[in-house]
Design an enzyme around this catalytic site. Structure first.
Site, PDB file in Angstrom:
ATOM      1  N   CYS A   1      39.794  27.384  40.641  1.00 37.25           N
ATOM      2  CA  CYS A   1      40.632  28.441  41.236  1.00 37.25           C
ATOM      3  C   CYS A   1      40.218  29.826  40.743  1.00 37.25           C
ATOM      4  O   CYS A   1      40.447  30.170  39.574  1.00 37.25           O
ATOM      5  CB  CYS A   1      42.098  28.163  40.910  1.00 37.25           C
ATOM      6  SG  CYS A   1      43.240  29.479  41.408  1.00 37.25           S
TER       7      CYS A   1
ATOM      8  N   CYS B   1      43.060  32.097  39.496  1.00 41.12           N
ATOM      9  CA  CYS B   1      43.553  31.595  38.206  1.00 41.12           C
ATOM     10  C   CYS B   1      42.704  32.149  37.068  1.00 41.12           C
ATOM     11  O   CYS B   1      43.217  32.523  36.012  1.00 41.12           O
ATOM     12  CB  CYS B   1      43.507  30.064  38.170  1.00 41.12           C
ATOM     13  SG  CYS B   1      44.560  29.246  39.394  1.00 41.12           S
TER      14      CYS B   1
END
Length: 238
Positions: free
Chosen positions: A162, A165
């Site tokens: 991600c 993230c």
């Protein structure tokens, strides 16, 4: 009244253009409904082989977008037949859908929220007769026990693939460090803790939860600018 009619006409035009573009993002239930009603469907899972083997939508073809496999699989698909594409939370599949559009595919449907949304809706997951990985991670009960008795906690739900993230992580860790031990950070990989992600109905990452004395007081979905986020975190917990 004229302004209202004009607004409706513009909205209708935008919807029409969106349909003509041949690419749409739909919810998990709508995705399943379209799969059921489509006779010539082509389902493409753009996650990694490990993610795929741990559970996928029945009939899906593995086409990892992080490797050459995606282009190889896409080149063999029928551009005149509908393509249904998904990943874990919708980010990778959205990129894949745009690539398919550029390649000339006429009908592309992206699963908004990915497998997280699919599992949260309790829709069927296939492993093609093989057992999924034994490690489903912590249960909701395990999580509650981990939070219990702690004064101030931020839980960071993320995944190694991600991008947002990875952008959020250093900002969050720096803020936590600046609190001199007042706030604890718990990081949870949703791939390794799918049972918990399903129980919490997590459909998008990055996702943060804020706890005071074991009770959730706020949450954050997605990534914002550092200044705004840290200001809100301070307001929420301190």
């Amino acid at each position: 009244m004229k302004k209202l009619i004009l607004s409706l006409l513009i909205a209708s035009s935008l919807i029409a253009c969106s349909k003509q573009a041949g690419l749409q993002d739909v919810s998990a239930t709508e995705f399943q409904s379209q799969l059921v009603s489509s006779d010539d469907k082509q389902i493409v899972d753009v996650r990694t082989v490990d993610e795929y083997n741990n559970g996928h939508i029945e009939g899906a073809i593995l086409a990892d977008i992080s490797s050459n496999l995606f282009q190889e699989v896409a080149s063999k698909l029928d551009k005149d037949k509908p393509v249904f594409v998904y990943c874990l939370s919708g980010g990778r599949s959205s990129a894949a859908a745009n690539q398919l559009k550029e390649m000339g595919f006429k009908s592309i449907t992206n699963l908004s929220g990915g497998m997280l949304a699919w599992q949260s809706a309790n829709l069927p997951v296939s492993t093609d007769g093989t057992s999924p990985k034994a490690a489903e991670g912590m249960t909701l009960a395990d999580f509650n026990n981990q939070i219990k008795g702690k004064k101030l906690v931020i839980v960071d739900y993320n995944a190694v693939w991600c991008g947002p993230c990875k952008q959020l992580s250093p900002v969050l860790e720096a803020w936590i460090k600046a609190q001199n031990g007042q706030v604890e950070l718990i990081k949870i990989d949703v791939d390794a803790n799918q049972e918990l992600a399903k129980a919490k109905q997590i459909e998008s990452i990055p996702y943060l939860e804020f706890y005071k004395d074991g009770k959730m007081v706020d949450k954050q979905i997605g990534m914002g600018d550092a200044a705004s986020m840290t200001k809100q975190w301070t307001k929420t917990l301190l």
